[in-house]
Design an enzyme around this catalytic site. Structure first.
Site, PDB file in Angstrom:
ATOM      1  N   ASP A 156       0.814  -1.225   0.000  1.00 30.01           N
ATOM      2  CA  ASP A 156       0.000   0.000   0.000  1.00 30.01           C
ATOM      3  C   ASP A 156       0.844   1.270   0.000  1.00 30.01           C
ATOM      4  O   ASP A 156       0.434   2.304   0.531  1.00 30.01           O
ATOM      5  CB  ASP A 156      -0.961   0.030   1.204  1.00 30.01           C
ATOM      6  CG  ASP A 156      -1.873  -1.179   1.231  1.00 30.01           C
ATOM      7  OD1 ASP A 156      -2.194  -1.693   0.142  1.00 30.01           O
ATOM      8  OD2 ASP A 156      -2.251  -1.608   2.327  1.00 30.01           O
ATOM      9  N   LYS A 189       1.941   2.126  -5.172  1.00 32.00           N
ATOM     10  CA  LYS A 189       2.464   1.581  -6.425  1.00 32.00           C
ATOM     11  C   LYS A 189       1.523   1.867  -7.585  1.00 32.00           C
ATOM     12  O   LYS A 189       1.952   2.204  -8.688  1.00 32.00           O
ATOM     13  CB  LYS A 189       2.645   0.049  -6.301  1.00 32.00           C
ATOM     14  CG  LYS A 189       3.610  -0.356  -5.212  1.00 32.00           C
ATOM     15  CD  LYS A 189       3.630  -1.855  -5.004  1.00 32.00           C
ATOM     16  CE  LYS A 189       2.379  -2.444  -4.398  1.00 32.00           C
ATOM     17  NZ  LYS A 189       2.110  -2.063  -3.007  1.00 32.00           N
ATOM     18  N   GLY A 249      -4.610  -4.202  -3.712  1.00 33.77           N
ATOM     19  CA  GLY A 249      -5.595  -3.167  -4.023  1.00 33.77           C
ATOM     20  C   GLY A 249      -4.794  -1.939  -4.413  1.00 33.77           C
ATOM     21  O   GLY A 249      -4.135  -1.342  -3.570  1.00 33.77           O
ATOM     22  N   HIS A 250      -4.779  -1.619  -5.686  1.00 37.32           N
ATOM     23  CA  HIS A 250      -3.949  -0.519  -6.195  1.00 37.32           C
ATOM     24  C   HIS A 250      -4.845   0.651  -6.592  1.00 37.32           C
ATOM     25  O   HIS A 250      -5.631   0.536  -7.529  1.00 37.32           O
ATOM     26  CB  HIS A 250      -3.109  -1.006  -7.384  1.00 37.32           C
ATOM     27  CG  HIS A 250      -2.094  -2.049  -6.994  1.00 37.32           C
ATOM     28  ND1 HIS A 250      -1.244  -2.645  -7.880  1.00 37.32           N
ATOM     29  CD2 HIS A 250      -1.787  -2.571  -5.772  1.00 37.32           C
ATOM     30  CE1 HIS A 250      -0.465  -3.503  -7.238  1.00 37.32           C
ATOM     31  NE2 HIS A 250      -0.790  -3.490  -5.962  1.00 37.32           N
ATOM     32  N   GLN A 255       1.988  -6.052  -3.247  1.00 38.50           N
ATOM     33  CA  GLN A 255       2.454  -6.179  -1.856  1.00 38.50           C
ATOM     34  C   GLN A 255       3.747  -5.363  -1.670  1.00 38.50           C
ATOM     35  O   GLN A 255       4.015  -4.465  -2.435  1.00 38.50           O
ATOM     36  CB  GLN A 255       2.666  -7.649  -1.474  1.00 38.50           C
ATOM     37  CG  GLN A 255       1.382  -8.446  -1.295  1.00 38.50           C
ATOM     38  CD  GLN A 255       0.744  -8.902  -2.587  1.00 38.50           C
ATOM     39  OE1 GLN A 255       1.373  -9.546  -3.391  1.00 38.50           O
ATOM     40  NE2 GLN A 255      -0.515  -8.593  -2.795  1.00 38.50           N
TER      41      GLN A 255
HETATM   42  P1  GDP Z   1      -0.727   0.374  -3.559  1.00 38.32           P
HETATM   43  O1  GDP Z   1      -1.327  -0.905  -3.096  1.00 38.32           O
HETATM   44  O2  GDP Z   1       0.752   0.417  -3.344  1.00 38.32           O
HETATM   45  O3  GDP Z   1      -1.077   0.719  -4.974  1.00 38.32           O
HETATM   46  O4  GDP Z   1      -1.333   1.505  -2.621  1.00 38.32           O
HETATM   47  P2  GDP Z   1      -2.889   1.646  -2.149  1.00 38.32           P
HETATM   48  O5  GDP Z   1      -3.677   2.138  -3.284  1.00 38.32           O
HETATM   49  O6  GDP Z   1      -3.355   0.432  -1.470  1.00 38.32           O
HETATM   50  O7  GDP Z   1      -2.737   2.740  -1.007  1.00 38.32           O
HETATM   51  C1  GDP Z   1      -2.155   3.969  -1.256  1.00 38.32           C
HETATM   52  C2  GDP Z   1      -3.168   5.048  -0.892  1.00 38.32           C
HETATM   53  O8  GDP Z   1      -2.502   6.293  -0.833  1.00 38.32           O
HETATM   54  C3  GDP Z   1      -4.265   5.224  -1.919  1.00 38.32           C
HETATM   55  O9  GDP Z   1      -5.436   5.624  -1.260  1.00 38.32           O
HETATM   56  C4  GDP Z   1      -3.736   6.347  -2.801  1.00 38.32           C
HETATM   57  O10 GDP Z   1      -4.755   7.057  -3.454  1.00 38.32           O
HETATM   58  C5  GDP Z   1      -3.051   7.188  -1.779  1.00 38.32           C
HETATM   59  N1  GDP Z   1      -1.909   7.990  -2.220  1.00 38.32           N
HETATM   60  C6  GDP Z   1      -0.885   7.650  -3.050  1.00 38.32           C
HETATM   61  N2  GDP Z   1       0.038   8.629  -3.073  1.00 38.32           N
HETATM   62  C7  GDP Z   1      -0.406   9.597  -2.237  1.00 38.32           C
HETATM   63  C8  GDP Z   1       0.132  10.852  -1.800  1.00 38.32           C
HETATM   64  O11 GDP Z   1       1.211  11.269  -2.166  1.00 38.32           O
HETATM   65  N3  GDP Z   1      -0.627  11.557  -0.899  1.00 38.32           N
HETATM   66  C9  GDP Z   1      -1.832  11.117  -0.434  1.00 38.32           C
HETATM   67  N4  GDP Z   1      -2.489  11.878   0.431  1.00 38.32           N
HETATM   68  N5  GDP Z   1      -2.344   9.950  -0.830  1.00 38.32           N
HETATM   69  C10 GDP Z   1      -1.642   9.199  -1.699  1.00 38.32           C
HETATM   70  P1  IMO Z   2      -0.863  -4.167  -2.214  1.00 38.55           P
HETATM   71  O1  IMO Z   2      -0.447  -4.723  -3.550  1.00 38.55           O
HETATM   72  C1  IMO Z   2      -0.908  -4.592   2.143  1.00 38.55           C
HETATM   73  C2  IMO Z   2      -0.957  -8.697   3.732  1.00 38.55           C
HETATM   74  C3  IMO Z   2      -2.229  -9.142   4.443  1.00 38.55           C
HETATM   75  C4  IMO Z   2      -1.647 -10.128   5.433  1.00 38.55           C
HETATM   76  C5  IMO Z   2      -0.513 -10.781   4.651  1.00 38.55           C
HETATM   77  C6  IMO Z   2      -0.870 -12.129   4.055  1.00 38.55           C
HETATM   78  O2  IMO Z   2      -2.158  -3.457  -2.242  1.00 38.55           O
HETATM   79  O3  IMO Z   2       0.250  -3.392  -1.602  1.00 38.55           O
HETATM   80  P2  IMO Z   2      -2.387 -12.822   1.992  1.00 38.55           P
HETATM   81  O4  IMO Z   2      -3.841 -12.619   1.739  1.00 38.55           O
HETATM   82  O5  IMO Z   2      -1.489 -12.240   0.947  1.00 38.55           O
HETATM   83  O6  IMO Z   2      -2.045 -14.254   2.270  1.00 38.55           O
HETATM   84  O7  IMO Z   2      -2.118 -12.040   3.372  1.00 38.55           O
HETATM   85  O8  IMO Z   2      -0.171  -9.876   3.611  1.00 38.55           O
HETATM   86  N1  IMO Z   2      -1.172  -8.164   2.355  1.00 38.55           N
HETATM   87  C7  IMO Z   2      -1.102  -6.875   2.028  1.00 38.55           C
HETATM   88  N2  IMO Z   2      -0.940  -5.775   2.799  1.00 38.55           N
HETATM   89  N3  IMO Z   2      -1.003  -4.468   0.800  1.00 38.55           N
HETATM   90  C8  IMO Z   2      -1.154  -5.549   0.019  1.00 38.55           C
HETATM   91  O9  IMO Z   2      -1.128  -5.485  -1.336  1.00 38.55           O
HETATM   92  C9  IMO Z   2      -1.251  -6.824   0.633  1.00 38.55           C
HETATM   93  N4  IMO Z   2      -1.416  -8.075   0.171  1.00 38.55           N
HETATM   94  C10 IMO Z   2      -1.357  -8.883   1.235  1.00 38.55           C
HETATM   95  O10 IMO Z   2      -2.854  -8.069   5.070  1.00 38.55           O
HETATM   96  O11 IMO Z   2      -1.061  -9.441   6.525  1.00 38.55           O
HETATM   97 MG    MG Z   3      -2.849  -1.599  -1.793  1.00 39.24          MG
END
Ligand code: GDP
Ligand code: IMO
Ligand code: MG
Length: 427
Positions: free
Chosen positions: A13, A16, A40-41, A223
């Site tokens: 998270d 990416k 979840g991207h 991840q």
């Molecule tokens: P990912 O899994 O690495 O793609 O990241 P996620 O989407 O799960 O979580 C990143 C969160 O941070 C999302 O809600 C994005 O919209 C948000 N985000 C990304 N870059 C920034 C930033 O520079 N500032 C803020 N406030 N939010 C950001």
């Molecule tokens: P993105 O791509 C954050 C965590 C789960 C759990 C552990 C194992 O959005 O960054 P799993 O279901 O993979 O067997 O769970 O890994 N986890 C993540 N945490 N971002 C993710 O993906 C994750 N994918 C798995 O919360 O602790």
């Molecule tokens: Mg994510």
């Protein structure tokens, strides 16, 4: 043209999706190479806000071929739903390719993920319960069913019959759960197969063609490094490797093809699920970060654990991935803090160490050693030039660069595609 791997450098998270969406404006191919719908991207661009689980974040550029690589485990129902949602919102998915070698998540994987984590009791990993661990376990145990299997219904039936016999034994004899019906699973997956068939191909050939044409290719990680089964906080990890090295294996290209490796870091740390996190703040500062940043899981909605930037973990991440540059996201979340801490070492059994221990027992005992920097207490979300950032924010970034030993290519100050500052060139 080069191949850039975009890699989660912490516990996932990191942002990416946002970085891939931005770089994909120039890319001809984007390949998701690991994980599954545990990812979840989030992407916020002129078309809206999207949370993608399986479809690569290059899908918003109609010129980009988006490949779900062989290293991904695919839940076809989730993928079909994602495709339908994108189409409803006017996003074309005809350029989506599914590797015929990608393993599928089957209904028993989802059941077993829940049963296994419940059986762990107090030691539960807190998985996303999407069937990820059981699907990767079956892949290496050679019980997997692959996307390409759906293209030939007769062979698929033979394969499913033998695999399901085995899975039903585990469900009924180990967990005393009900067996699954061969006919029901078969009919359902045949329907998925009919729907997805136009996308299922040998992705390696088109990847090679793109490389021969010297087009920009992105490898989209899922991840984060600290969830890697080898280099993360094992056993509190996921089940496929989020590392740059997996970018080759999970996409089907040679290691020498990757020219840049971009580590995506949040300006602080978060983690979902259980397992050690040395800088976790279980106090009002942690709550403040969570609420300000709305740190709740994209996939499960669970509150994310929040803490200060961990430079010990960051150096470990740089070491095992070979980052050539970083993207520091969510700098804006720190806009209101009068002072900021960075963990520069761990205290373990009375000694200060500067490495990330392999053992979770040791990690659990590690106490962060902090360095404190002044905050900037000014909004950064509208800034687009690095030199316009407050001096304290620039100092913070410079210190992260020094500690990670890696230049920051990008600094992000908001979720939107446009809210990214290029600090230095990737090439
Ligand atoms: P990912 O899994 O690495 O793609 O990241 P996620 O989407 O799960 O979580 C990143 C969160 O941070 C999302 O809600 C994005 O919209 C948000 N985000 C990304 N870059 C920034 C930033 O520079 N500032 C803020 N406030 N939010 C950001
Ligand atoms: P993105 O791509 C954050 C965590 C789960 C759990 C552990 C194992 O959005 O960054 P799993 O279901 O993979 O067997 O769970 O890994 N986890 C993540 N945490 N971002 C993710 O993906 C994750 N994918 C798995 O919360 O602790
Ligand atoms: Mg994510």
């Amino acid at each position: 043209m080069p191949v850039i791997a975009v890699i989660g450098a912490q516990w996932g998270d990191e942002g990416k999706g946002k970085i891939v969406d931005m770089l994909a404006e120039e890319a001809k191919v984007v390949v998701r190479f690991s994980g599954g719908d545990n990812a979840g991207h989030t992407v916020v661009n002129p078309l809206g806000r999207f949370a993608l689980q399986l479809v690569p974040c290059g899908i918003f550029n109609p010129e980009t071929t988006c490949i779900i690589g062989n290293g991904v485990v695919i839940n076809p129902a989730v993928l079909i739903n994602e495709i339908d949602e994108l189409n409803k919102r006017g996003v074309d998915t005809s350029n989506l390719v599914i590797s015929d070698r990608a393993n599928l998540i089957m209904p028993y994987h989802i059941l077993l993920d829940g049963l296994e984590d419940e059986a762990r009791g107090a030691k539960a990993i807190g998985t996303t319960r999407k069937g990820i661990g059981p699907a990767f376990a079956d892949k290496v145990a050679r019980y997997g069913i692959r996307a390409g299997d759906l293209l030939d219904k007769e062979t698929f039936l033979v394969r499913l019959r033998s695999v399901l016999d085995h899975q039903n034994l585990i469900l009924t004899r180990v967990y005393e759960a009900s067996p699954l019906s061969l006919d029901e699973v078969y009919q359902q997956y045949c329907q998925y197969g009919e729907r997805l068939a136009p996308h299922i191909k040998d992705a390696t050939v088109m990847l090679e063609e793109a490389l021969n044409r010297e087009e920009l290719v992105l490898l989209e990680g899922a991840q984060g490094t600290l969830l890697d089964p080898d280099f993360g906080t094992y056993p509190y990890t996921t089940s496929s490797s989020p590392l740059a090295g997996e970018g080759c294996l999970g996409a089907g290209l040679g290691p020498t093809e990757i020219s840049r490796i971009l580590g995506v870091f949040k300006a602080y740390c978060t983690r979902v699920g259980t397992g050690p996190m040395p800088t976790e703040l279980e106090d009002e500062t942690g709550d403040l970060i969570r609420e300000r940043a709305h740190e709740y899981g994209t996939v499960t909605g669970r509150p994310r654990r929040c803490g200060w930037f961990d430079a010990v973990a960051a150096r470990h991440s740089k070491r095992v991935n070979g980052f050539t540059g970083t993207a520091i996201t969510r700098l804006d979340i720190l806009d209101t803090f009068p002072g900021l801490k960075i963990c520069v070492g761990y205290k373990l059994d009375g000694k200060t160490i500067d490495y990330f221990p392999a053992s979770v027992t040791a990690l659990d005992k590690c106490q962060p050693v902090y360095e404190e920097l002044p905050g900037w207490q000014a909004p950064t979300t509208d800034i687009r030039e690095y030199q316009q950032l407050p001096a304290e924010a620039q100092n913070y970034i410079t210190r992260l660069e020094e500690l990670i030993s890696c230049p920051a290519n990008f600094v992000c100050v908001g979720p939107e595609r446009s809210q990214t500052i290029q600090k230095t060139a990737i090439f």
